[in-house]
Design an enzyme around this catalytic site. Structure first.
Site, PDB file in Angstrom:
ATOM      1  N   LYS A   8      -1.639  -9.353   2.755  1.00 52.90           N
ATOM      2  CA  LYS A   8      -0.931  -8.941   3.964  1.00 52.90           C
ATOM      3  C   LYS A   8      -1.788  -7.924   4.711  1.00 52.90           C
ATOM      4  O   LYS A   8      -2.387  -7.041   4.099  1.00 52.90           O
ATOM      5  CB  LYS A   8       0.440  -8.340   3.606  1.00 52.90           C
ATOM      6  CG  LYS A   8       1.237  -7.868   4.823  1.00 52.90           C
ATOM      7  CD  LYS A   8       2.717  -7.674   4.522  1.00 52.90           C
ATOM      8  CE  LYS A   8       3.062  -6.413   3.779  1.00 52.90           C
ATOM      9  NZ  LYS A   8       2.703  -5.175   4.506  1.00 52.90           N
ATOM     10  N   ASP A  32      -1.101  -6.059  -0.231  1.00 47.34           N
ATOM     11  CA  ASP A  32      -1.526  -5.399   1.008  1.00 47.34           C
ATOM     12  C   ASP A  32      -3.018  -5.113   0.963  1.00 47.34           C
ATOM     13  O   ASP A  32      -3.509  -4.544  -0.019  1.00 47.34           O
ATOM     14  CB  ASP A  32      -0.812  -4.042   1.155  1.00 47.34           C
ATOM     15  CG  ASP A  32       0.427  -4.101   2.028  1.00 47.34           C
ATOM     16  OD1 ASP A  32       0.663  -5.132   2.684  1.00 47.34           O
ATOM     17  OD2 ASP A  32       1.170  -3.094   2.043  1.00 47.34           O
ATOM     18  N   GLU A  60       8.669  -4.429  10.712  1.00 47.77           N
ATOM     19  CA  GLU A  60       9.061  -3.110  10.183  1.00 47.77           C
ATOM     20  C   GLU A  60       9.606  -2.206  11.269  1.00 47.77           C
ATOM     21  O   GLU A  60       8.927  -1.925  12.262  1.00 47.77           O
ATOM     22  CB  GLU A  60       7.864  -2.438   9.486  1.00 47.77           C
ATOM     23  CG  GLU A  60       8.236  -1.042   8.938  1.00 47.77           C
ATOM     24  CD  GLU A  60       7.271  -0.468   7.926  1.00 47.77           C
ATOM     25  OE1 GLU A  60       6.420  -1.211   7.402  1.00 47.77           O
ATOM     26  OE2 GLU A  60       7.378   0.739   7.651  1.00 47.77           O
ATOM     27  N   GLU A 117      -1.930  -5.453   8.410  1.00 53.67           N
ATOM     28  CA  GLU A 117      -1.128  -4.853   9.474  1.00 53.67           C
ATOM     29  C   GLU A 117      -1.747  -5.111  10.844  1.00 53.67           C
ATOM     30  O   GLU A 117      -2.968  -5.086  10.984  1.00 53.67           O
ATOM     31  CB  GLU A 117      -1.011  -3.337   9.266  1.00 53.67           C
ATOM     32  CG  GLU A 117      -0.188  -2.952   8.057  1.00 53.67           C
ATOM     33  CD  GLU A 117      -0.016  -1.452   7.928  1.00 53.67           C
ATOM     34  OE1 GLU A 117      -0.441  -0.706   8.839  1.00 53.67           O
ATOM     35  OE2 GLU A 117       0.564  -1.020   6.916  1.00 53.67           O
ATOM     36  N   ASP A 135       0.834  -1.206   0.000  1.00 57.13           N
ATOM     37  CA  ASP A 135       0.000   0.000   0.000  1.00 57.13           C
ATOM     38  C   ASP A 135       0.869   1.256   0.000  1.00 57.13           C
ATOM     39  O   ASP A 135       0.359   2.366  -0.173  1.00 57.13           O
ATOM     40  CB  ASP A 135      -1.014  -0.010   1.158  1.00 57.13           C
ATOM     41  CG  ASP A 135      -0.367  -0.135   2.517  1.00 57.13           C
ATOM     42  OD1 ASP A 135       0.860  -0.368   2.593  1.00 57.13           O
ATOM     43  OD2 ASP A 135      -1.106  -0.011   3.524  1.00 57.13           O
ATOM     44  N   SER A 136       2.202   1.088   0.137  1.00 58.71           N
ATOM     45  CA  SER A 136       3.113   2.220  -0.055  1.00 58.71           C
ATOM     46  C   SER A 136       2.965   2.803  -1.460  1.00 58.71           C
ATOM     47  O   SER A 136       3.411   3.920  -1.710  1.00 58.71           O
ATOM     48  CB  SER A 136       4.568   1.796   0.181  1.00 58.71           C
ATOM     49  OG  SER A 136       4.923   0.720  -0.664  1.00 58.71           O
TER      50      SER A 136
HETATM   51  N1  MHF Z   1       9.140   5.312  -0.050  1.00 54.76           N
HETATM   52  C1  MHF Z   1       8.697   4.620   0.999  1.00 54.76           C
HETATM   53  N2  MHF Z   1       9.492   3.698   1.569  1.00 54.76           N
HETATM   54  C2  MHF Z   1       9.080   2.973   2.649  1.00 54.76           C
HETATM   55  O1  MHF Z   1       9.848   2.112   3.132  1.00 54.76           O
HETATM   56  C3  MHF Z   1       7.781   3.224   3.161  1.00 54.76           C
HETATM   57  C4  MHF Z   1       6.961   4.176   2.512  1.00 54.76           C
HETATM   58  N3  MHF Z   1       7.449   4.873   1.456  1.00 54.76           N
HETATM   59  N4  MHF Z   1       5.693   4.411   2.920  1.00 54.76           N
HETATM   60  C5  MHF Z   1       5.086   3.518   3.870  1.00 54.76           C
HETATM   61  C6  MHF Z   1       6.062   3.127   4.889  1.00 54.76           C
HETATM   62  C7  MHF Z   1       6.506   4.273   5.747  1.00 54.76           C
HETATM   63  N5  MHF Z   1       7.875   3.913   6.065  1.00 54.76           N
HETATM   64  C8  MHF Z   1       8.739   4.697   6.795  1.00 54.76           C
HETATM   65  C9  MHF Z   1       8.830   6.050   6.559  1.00 54.76           C
HETATM   66  C10 MHF Z   1       9.681   6.843   7.286  1.00 54.76           C
HETATM   67  C11 MHF Z   1      10.472   6.294   8.268  1.00 54.76           C
HETATM   68  C12 MHF Z   1      11.377   7.184   9.065  1.00 54.76           C
HETATM   69  O2  MHF Z   1      11.693   8.278   8.656  1.00 54.76           O
HETATM   70  N6  MHF Z   1      11.776   6.747  10.261  1.00 54.76           N
HETATM   71  C13 MHF Z   1      12.619   7.511  11.154  1.00 54.76           C
HETATM   72  C14 MHF Z   1      11.855   8.212  12.238  1.00 54.76           C
HETATM   73  C15 MHF Z   1      10.649   8.963  11.793  1.00 54.76           C
HETATM   74  C16 MHF Z   1       9.716   9.312  12.965  1.00 54.76           C
HETATM   75  O3  MHF Z   1      10.125   9.268  14.125  1.00 54.76           O
HETATM   76  O4  MHF Z   1       8.539   9.590  12.677  1.00 54.76           O
HETATM   77  C17 MHF Z   1      13.563   6.571  11.874  1.00 54.76           C
HETATM   78  O5  MHF Z   1      14.644   7.050  12.255  1.00 54.76           O
HETATM   79  O6  MHF Z   1      13.221   5.403  12.039  1.00 54.76           O
HETATM   80  C18 MHF Z   1      10.393   4.925   8.517  1.00 54.76           C
HETATM   81  C19 MHF Z   1       9.520   4.127   7.769  1.00 54.76           C
HETATM   82  C20 MHF Z   1       8.211   2.653   5.454  1.00 54.76           C
HETATM   83  N7  MHF Z   1       7.301   2.582   4.316  1.00 54.76           N
HETATM   84  C1  KIV Z   2       7.250  -1.789   3.164  1.00 50.78           C
HETATM   85  C2  KIV Z   2       6.346  -2.939   2.939  1.00 50.78           C
HETATM   86  C3  KIV Z   2       6.549  -4.021   3.944  1.00 50.78           C
HETATM   87  C4  KIV Z   2       4.902  -2.521   2.843  1.00 50.78           C
HETATM   88  O1  KIV Z   2       4.058  -2.878   3.605  1.00 50.78           O
HETATM   89  C5  KIV Z   2       4.537  -1.611   1.740  1.00 50.78           C
HETATM   90  O2  KIV Z   2       5.359  -1.363   0.835  1.00 50.78           O
HETATM   91  O3  KIV Z   2       3.384  -1.145   1.741  1.00 50.78           O
HETATM   92 MG    MG Z   3       2.229  -1.810   3.376  1.00 45.52          MG
END
Ligand code: MHF
Ligand code: KIV
Ligand code: MG
Length: 257
Positions: free
Chosen positions: A113, A83, A182, A115, A44-45
């Site tokens: 899948k 998803d 994740e 969540e 769903d990303s």
């Molecule tokens: N382009 C993209 N890649 C991804 O892996 C992804 C998406 N989009 N969209 C749905 C989710 C969102 N995801 C994410 C997005 C941002 C962080 C991130 O920036 N994490 C930081 C902290 C952010 C916070 O505290 O809000 C970290 O340090 O973990 C992690 C997972 C993983 N998934």
């Molecule tokens: C990052 C993966 C696990 C996902 O759920 C997505 O791409 O939506």
């Molecule tokens: Mg997803």
């Protein structure tokens, strides 16, 4: 014949890492499948990386099915997992059965899948698997809950780690054939991986998982911004800009055609 879910469980026992990437259209699905990826996730990303939404929440079941149909047309070998989007299963098992049933009937995907791991989701996973629908779980950061939990690392406290481990075990007992972990602490991911009989697929969860998944636009340099745990393997965004500028120049200079 596509890879079946039970083959992934065998891969865990044999210690062969599982490769999973996301796809949302025919050309990339075909490239991923041709390159030998094991599992292609219609994540769903795609709401964010293909449709420009700010979160995954606006994606509908009809959107998902439309993209999954295109993906499945490009895949011969990989297992396609789809998803279920936000609010297409949270109402409970009946809604989840209807949504997952549509995905399997209308797209050719082999699994869905979902969540979360709280009791209502565990019951839903049990109902789906008993109906013959393979289910992959997803715990830790669950982006459909972004307004409650954000995207920051989960499982940092002992209580939180305990809860995530229990959710993962409950999903496995309910019949999930695999589980995405994740953005959780790496020690917790390792503990879940050794505890569960089913494969764990990590994203931002460290190396001690049974497989790894990333969002394809992140590894290809096509995302607006990628999470800190993604690794860029090619800068396709720059390549596209160069090609478009070269074409533009040729047209303006009357060199093409
Ligand atoms: N382009 C993209 N890649 C991804 O892996 C992804 C998406 N989009 N969209 C749905 C989710 C969102 N995801 C994410 C997005 C941002 C962080 C991130 O920036 N994490 C930081 C902290 C952010 C916070 O505290 O809000 C970290 O340090 O973990 C992690 C997972 C993983 N998934
Ligand atoms: C990052 C993966 C696990 C996902 O759920 C997505 O791409 O939506
Ligand atoms: Mg997803």
């Amino acid at each position: 014949m596509a890879i079946a879910t039970h083959q992934l469980i065998k891969r865990k026992r044999q210690g062969h890492p599982i490769v999973m990437l996301t796809a949302w259209d025919y050309p990339f699905a075909k490239l991923l499948d041709g390159a030998g990826v094991d599992v292609i996730l219609v994540g769903d990303s795609l709401a964010m990386v293909a449709l420009g939404h700010r979160t995954t929440l606006p994606l509908t079941l009809d959107d998902t099915i439309h993209h999954a149909q295109a993906v499945c047309r490009g895949v011969d070998n990989a297992l396609v997992v789809c998803d279920l989007p936000f609010m297409s299963y949270q109402e409970g098992p009946v809604q989840a059965m209807r949504s997952a049933g549509r995905v399997l009937k209308e797209t050719g995907a082999g699994a869905v899948k979902l969540e979360g791991g709280y009791p209502a989701i565990v019951e839903t996973v049990a109902r789906l698997t008993l109906s013959g629908i393979p289910v992959m779980g997803h715990v830790g950061v669950t982006p459909q809950s972004v307004h409650r939990q954000g995207y920051g690392r989960q499982g940092k406290t002992e209580d939180e780690g305990e809860r995530i481990l229990e959710e993962a075990m409950a999903l496995s007992r309910a019949g999930a054939f695999g589980i995405v972990l994740e953005n959780i602490t790496h020690d917790l991911a390792a503990e879940i991986t050794t505890t569960l009989p089913i494969p764990t697929i990590g994203i931002g969860a460290g190396a001690r998982c049974d497989g790894q998944v990333l969002v394809t636009s992140d590894i290809l340099g096509l995302s607006d911004r990628q999470p800190p745990f993604a690794k860029i393997y090619a800068h396709l965004g720059e390549k596209v800009t160069e090609a478009v500028q070269a074409f533009s120049q040729d047209v303006r200079d009357r060199k093409f055609p």
